[in-house]
Design a protein around this motif. Structure first.
Motif, mmCIF file in Angstrom:
data_model
loop_
_atom_site.group_PDB
_atom_site.id
_atom_site.type_symbol
_atom_site.label_atom_id
_atom_site.label_comp_id
_atom_site.label_asym_id
_atom_site.label_seq_id
_atom_site.Cartn_x
_atom_site.Cartn_y
_atom_site.Cartn_z
ATOM 1 N N GLY A 56 0.805 -1.221 0.000
ATOM 2 C CA GLY A 56 0.000 0.000 0.000
ATOM 3 C C GLY A 56 0.830 1.258 0.000
ATOM 4 N N TYR A 57 2.117 1.126 0.212
ATOM 5 C CA TYR A 57 2.955 2.318 0.133
ATOM 6 C C TYR A 57 3.517 2.463 -1.274
ATOM 7 C CZ TYR A 57 2.720 2.827 5.149
ATOM 8 O OH TYR A 57 2.264 3.023 6.408
ATOM 9 N N TYR A 58 3.484 3.677 -1.801
ATOM 10 C CA TYR A 58 4.049 3.882 -3.134
ATOM 11 C C TYR A 58 5.563 3.927 -3.060
ATOM 12 C CZ TYR A 58 4.930 5.632 -7.751
ATOM 13 O OH TYR A 58 5.385 5.759 -9.028
ATOM 14 N N LEU A 59 6.051 4.558 -2.013
ATOM 15 C CA LEU A 59 7.499 4.619 -1.842
ATOM 16 C C LEU A 59 7.843 4.270 -0.407
ATOM 17 C CD1 LEU A 59 10.271 6.483 -3.086
ATOM 18 C CD2 LEU A 59 9.742 7.296 -0.824
ATOM 19 N N LEU A 67 11.439 5.734 5.653
ATOM 20 C CA LEU A 67 10.356 6.628 5.266
ATOM 21 C C LEU A 67 9.329 5.821 4.491
ATOM 22 C CD1 LEU A 67 12.409 9.629 3.821
ATOM 23 C CD2 LEU A 67 11.426 9.470 6.107
ATOM 24 N N CYS A 68 8.063 6.221 4.543
ATOM 25 C CA CYS A 68 7.087 5.582 3.670
ATOM 26 C C CYS A 68 6.010 6.572 3.286
ATOM 27 C CB CYS A 68 6.489 4.340 4.318
ATOM 28 S SG CYS A 68 5.844 4.646 5.944
ATOM 29 N N LEU A 69 5.458 6.330 2.120
ATOM 30 C CA LEU A 69 4.543 7.308 1.541
ATOM 31 C C LEU A 69 3.541 6.583 0.667
ATOM 32 C CD1 LEU A 69 4.359 10.468 1.226
ATOM 33 C CD2 LEU A 69 5.536 10.162 -0.919
ATOM 34 N N LYS A 70 2.258 6.924 0.865
ATOM 35 C CA LYS A 70 1.224 6.308 0.017
ATOM 36 C C LYS A 70 1.014 7.162 -1.213
ATOM 37 C CE LYS A 70 -1.345 4.058 3.686
ATOM 38 N NZ LYS A 70 -2.129 4.472 4.843
ATOM 39 N N LYS A 71 0.252 6.584 -2.149
ATOM 40 C CA LYS A 71 -0.118 7.366 -3.333
ATOM 41 C C LYS A 71 -0.922 8.585 -2.893
ATOM 42 C CE LYS A 71 -0.686 5.330 -7.857
ATOM 43 N NZ LYS A 71 0.466 6.044 -8.241
ATOM 44 N N GLY A 72 -0.654 9.715 -3.506
ATOM 45 C CA GLY A 72 -1.443 10.903 -3.213
ATOM 46 C C GLY A 72 -1.070 11.608 -1.922
ATOM 47 N N VAL A 74 4.158 13.255 -3.531
ATOM 48 C CA VAL A 74 5.111 14.360 -3.554
ATOM 49 C C VAL A 74 6.106 14.198 -2.411
ATOM 50 C CG1 VAL A 74 5.402 16.862 -3.364
ATOM 51 C CG2 VAL A 74 3.391 15.934 -4.523
ATOM 52 N N ILE A 75 7.376 14.311 -2.720
ATOM 53 C CA ILE A 75 8.390 14.394 -1.659
ATOM 54 C C ILE A 75 9.150 15.682 -1.887
ATOM 55 C CG2 ILE A 75 10.437 13.389 -0.615
ATOM 56 C CD1 ILE A 75 9.558 10.741 -1.402
ATOM 57 N N LEU A 85 4.556 26.512 6.138
ATOM 58 C CA LEU A 85 3.971 25.880 4.956
ATOM 59 C C LEU A 85 4.083 24.363 5.051
ATOM 60 C CD1 LEU A 85 5.340 28.266 2.195
ATOM 61 C CD2 LEU A 85 3.041 28.190 3.137
ATOM 62 N N ALA A 86 5.220 23.886 5.549
ATOM 63 C CA ALA A 86 5.427 22.441 5.677
ATOM 64 C C ALA A 86 4.340 21.846 6.560
ATOM 65 C CB ALA A 86 6.807 22.162 6.268
ATOM 66 N N GLU A 87 4.049 22.538 7.654
ATOM 67 C CA GLU A 87 3.053 22.030 8.587
ATOM 68 C C GLU A 87 1.668 21.973 7.942
ATOM 69 O OE1 GLU A 87 2.629 24.419 12.045
ATOM 70 O OE2 GLU A 87 1.121 23.091 12.923
ATOM 71 N N ARG A 88 1.397 22.971 7.085
ATOM 72 C CA ARG A 88 0.055 23.048 6.521
ATOM 73 C C ARG A 88 -0.157 22.068 5.376
ATOM 74 N NH1 ARG A 88 1.180 27.053 9.310
ATOM 75 N NH2 ARG A 88 -0.085 28.849 9.882
ATOM 76 N N ILE A 89 0.856 21.836 4.563
ATOM 77 C CA ILE A 89 0.618 21.053 3.348
ATOM 78 C C ILE A 89 0.911 19.561 3.510
ATOM 79 C CG2 ILE A 89 2.924 21.387 2.336
ATOM 80 C CD1 ILE A 89 1.576 21.581 -0.369
ATOM 81 N N SER A 90 1.767 19.211 4.465
ATOM 82 C CA SER A 90 2.289 17.845 4.481
ATOM 83 C C SER A 90 1.327 16.846 5.110
ATOM 84 C CB SER A 90 3.588 17.803 5.275
ATOM 85 O OG SER A 90 4.408 18.861 4.893
ATOM 86 N N ASP A 91 1.295 15.639 4.531
ATOM 87 C CA ASP A 91 0.640 14.532 5.209
ATOM 88 C C ASP A 91 1.617 13.892 6.179
ATOM 89 O OD1 ASP A 91 -1.928 14.456 3.747
ATOM 90 O OD2 ASP A 91 -0.599 14.129 2.035
ATOM 91 N N LYS A 92 2.882 13.910 5.787
ATOM 92 C CA LYS A 92 3.930 13.345 6.641
ATOM 93 C C LYS A 92 5.089 14.333 6.675
ATOM 94 C CE LYS A 92 2.450 8.913 7.053
ATOM 95 N NZ LYS A 92 2.658 8.044 5.904
#
Lengths: 365, 336
Positions: free
Chosen positions: A4-7, A27-32, A196-197, A205-212
């Motif tokens: 389930g993780y894209y990266l 690190l791990c990141l899902k799609k979207g 997006v990484i 801005l980092a706090e507002r836009i990031s999921d992780k």
């Protein structure tokens, strides 16, 4: 477990010439999703990104993209999955902005790189998305740094990737385009499932836009989690090793170092009226006290960061005798009292305001 | 579609210049032959055997060689400029031509002493070996010095060292043939036979075709290595190709005409200005045509201006090429 993780990275250790710089990165990141790397200058954010886009070989560990080890993906396949916006300066000769954007179609064109009608359409759409159509025909070298950055984003988008990696993409942009730039990324992550990484220096801005958010500190990734987890408990000040000034994790505002010493001025403030006064006093190097503020007052974060003493009370509670007494003591000790707020604006519950104002006036301050 | 008209016009101009100088090279020379006589000779109705020998055995092959070698040289310069991301890189200035010259001179002198005839192939091979040695040295230097100007300076120094050793070898070799060798080591298109023309055409055209096939990767590489790689370009392999092709091209030129200066820098720059773009797919044929026309023009002057004394080709190319280099440097300084 990692489905389930894209990266994701597993025990990734990166560095130069065999010398590890950052160890055991997980690190791990899902799609979207949007992942942001933060950390002090020179912490190695760029180095991590360079390993993720395969511009460097990891010293150990692996990076997996779309369920496959990065090392096993061919250059052409990778170029259709992942595009980049880097800090490296590009100086292509005699190329218009449109031509620079069109280089994003490279992985899709034939032997001689001739653009098809569909390619041209995608180039056009990408430029419209980033609002750069107006200078499409301008010489790329003659555009400003901010414009270049937006051209490079359009280029990355027109590569139709599943993931974009950006290294400090907002550095050269003014406020309007910072927000616009990040909004485009957010839109694309929601609508097209783009991952997006990026590395950012703007913590707000980092706090507002990031999921992780991943915090790079020393030789490891110190924290990795949601912004709520990371931006808490004074961690940011610690991450950046800030010895002067302060950072408010709720509002994302930075304050310079408070002036120390016995308060010379008492600022009677509230509801956001005091912040500008506090900052002015800080600039002029005058130590001050302020009050009486509820802890949920707009002025409270700046007051706490800058004032020598803040008379404060719990949110939504009544003005109590002790606070009023303490405020009077402070007024006694100060040579001046500044009233930042109009008396009319002090509501029913800020009864102490009139009391203190009269008290100060009675002393001729 | 204004752009496409400009490209057409540019190609037309280059082609026209090429044909014009080709014709002039065949017609003009230290022996004056009338145009009508030239026409008769070329159509096989020549009556004077001396004239037809001069035209068919001397001027024609020489002009063709100048054209093909000039094209190859310009392409070689274009590749090196792409490789180093530097507009004043070229086979002559980086010492690659001189390296090729040195090895060729050594081989030729050794062969002369043993009274062996050196074939054209071994000349090309020797030149290629020399070019690769110089190229290797330049690449080594490019790892040590990160400033482009320093790289150019080290290239010029390599060039001087190689030229000095060549001069030394040529001066002390004892043979009547050395006069030829001396001319060649200064750069000259003289004494090229039809056999030579056939051979150099095979090498140069093959290499140029390979360069043309690389035009898409070259365009990716122009965006810088990081972006190039992200577009799926195998940087390491691509760089090997660039080095090999530019070395083959400049080695072949050196083997037949000695070192020829400034063509590799001036022509790509002029062609770029003419086209108003740096797109490789347009630049590569353009550079070839431009280099061919430029060398024909310079060789014409070398032969005709002080006839019957012949100037070395590098003397003439330098007169026209060096100002272009100075212009590029001034322009770059103003941009940054």
């Amino acid at each position: 477990m990692r489905d389930g993780y894209y990266l994701y990275t597993k025990g990734l250790t990166v560095g130069y010439h065999g010398v590890p710089l950052i160890r055991e990165i997980e690190l791990c990141l899902k799609k979207g999703e949007i992942l942001t790397l933060i950390g002090p200058n020179g912490a190695g954010k760029t180095t991590i990104l360079r390993n993720i886009i395969r511009q460097m070989e990891p010293l150990s560990g692996t990076v997996c993209l779309d369920g496959r080890a990065l090392a096993s993906i061919t250059g052409r396949e990778l170029s259709r999955k992942l595009s980049v916006v880097l800090t490296e300066r590009v100086r292509p000769e005699l190329m218009t902005c449109e031509e620079v954007v069109a280089t994003g179609r490279y992985p899709y064109t034939g032997r001689f790189g001739v653009l098809s009608e569909k390619d041209r359409q995608i180039v056009k759409e990408s430029m419209e998305l980033v609002h750069i159509s107006e200078f499409a025909n301008r010489d790329f070298i003659r555009t400003s740094d901010g414009q270049k950055q937006r051209v490079m984003l359009a280029r990355a988008i027109c590569q139709e990737p599943e993931m974009i990696v950006l290294d400090e993409p907002t550095s050269f942009l003014d406020m309007r385009y910072k927000l616009e730039f990040l909004s485009i990324l957010q839109d694309m992550s929601r609508s097209r499932g783009l991952s997006v990484i990026m590395s950012l220096h703007e913590l707000d801005l980092a706090e507002r836009i990031s999921d992780k958010v991943a915090c790079v500190k020393g030789d490891h990734v110190d924290r990795f989690g949601t912004p709520e987890e990371v931006f808490a408990g004074g961690y940011i000040k610690e991450l950046y090793g800030m010895s002067t000034g302060s950072y408010d994790e709720r509002t994302g505002s930075l304050e310079l170092e408070a002036v120390k010493g016995k308060p010379e001025v008492f600022v009677l403030a509230g509801a956001g009226s005091g912040t500008a006064v506090y900052r002015r006093l800080q600039r002029e190097g005058i130590p001050f006290a302020t009050g009486i503020l509820w802890e949920n007052d707009l002025d409270y974060p700046a007051a706490q960061a800058l004032a020598a003493e803040v008379v404060s009370i719990k949110p939504f509670s009544r003005m109590d005798e002790n606070s009023v007494k303490r405020a009077k003591e402070l007024i006694d000790g100060c040579s001046r009292v500044i009233c930042a707020m109009d008396e009319k604006d002090a509501g029913e519950f800020y009864s102490a305001f009139s009391v203190l104002l009269r008290y100060a006036a009675g002393q001729g301050k | 579609m204004k752009k496409e008209n400009r490209y057409r016009l540019a190609y037309g101009t280059l082609l026209l210049l090429l044909l014009l100088f080709l014709a002039l090279n065949i017609c003009a020379g230290s022996v004056s032959i009338s145009v009508s006589e030239v026409g008769r000779v070329l159509t096989g109705r020549g009556t004077d055997t001396v004239f037809s020998d001069i035209i068919l055995q001397i001027r024609f092959p020489r002009a063709l060689a100048a054209a093909v070698l000039g094209g190859g040289l310009a392409l070689s310069g274009y590749l090196l400029q792409t490789f180093f991301h530097n507009p004043i890189a070229g086979p002559f200035i980086l010492g690659i031509s001189s390296g090729a010259k040195l090895v060729v001179a050594l081989v030729m002198v050794a062969a002369l002493e043993r009274a062996v005839q050196v074939s054209s192939w071994s000349m090309i091979l020797a030149a290629f070996a020399g070019a690769m040695i110089s190229m290797g040295f330049v690449l080594l230097m490019s790892r040590v010095v990160d400033q482009m100007s320093m790289l150019i300076v080290s290239g010029v120094m390599i060039g001087y060292i190689c030229s000095a050793v060549t001069d030394f070898v040529v001066t002390f070799a004892e043979d009547a043939d050395i006069v030829n060798l001396h001319n060649w080591s200064k750069g000259s298109f003289s004494g090229i036979s039809w056999d030579n023309v056939a051979m150099l055409s095979v090498v140069i055209f093959t290499a140029s075709l390979c360069v043309f096939l690389l035009s898409k990767p070259i365009s990716a590489y122009q965006m810088g290595e990081a972006y190039g790689q992200n577009m799926g370009l195998n940087i390491r392999l691509f760089r090997v190709f660039l080095v090999l092709l530019s070395s083959v091209l400049s080695a072949c030129v050196t083997a037949f005409a000695g070192p020829v200066s400034f063509v590799g820098i001036a022509v790509p720059h002029l062609v770029k200005s003419l086209f108003g773009t740096a797109r490789p797919i347009l630049m590569i044929p353009g550079c070839f045509l431009g280099g061919a026309a430029f060398c024909l023009f310079c060789d014409l002057l070398a032969r005709v201006v002080f006839a019957p004394t012949e100037l070395s080709i590098s003397t003439v190319t330098a007169v026209f090429g060096a100002p272009v280099v100075i212009f590029i440097m001034v322009k770059r300084r103003r941009q940054s």
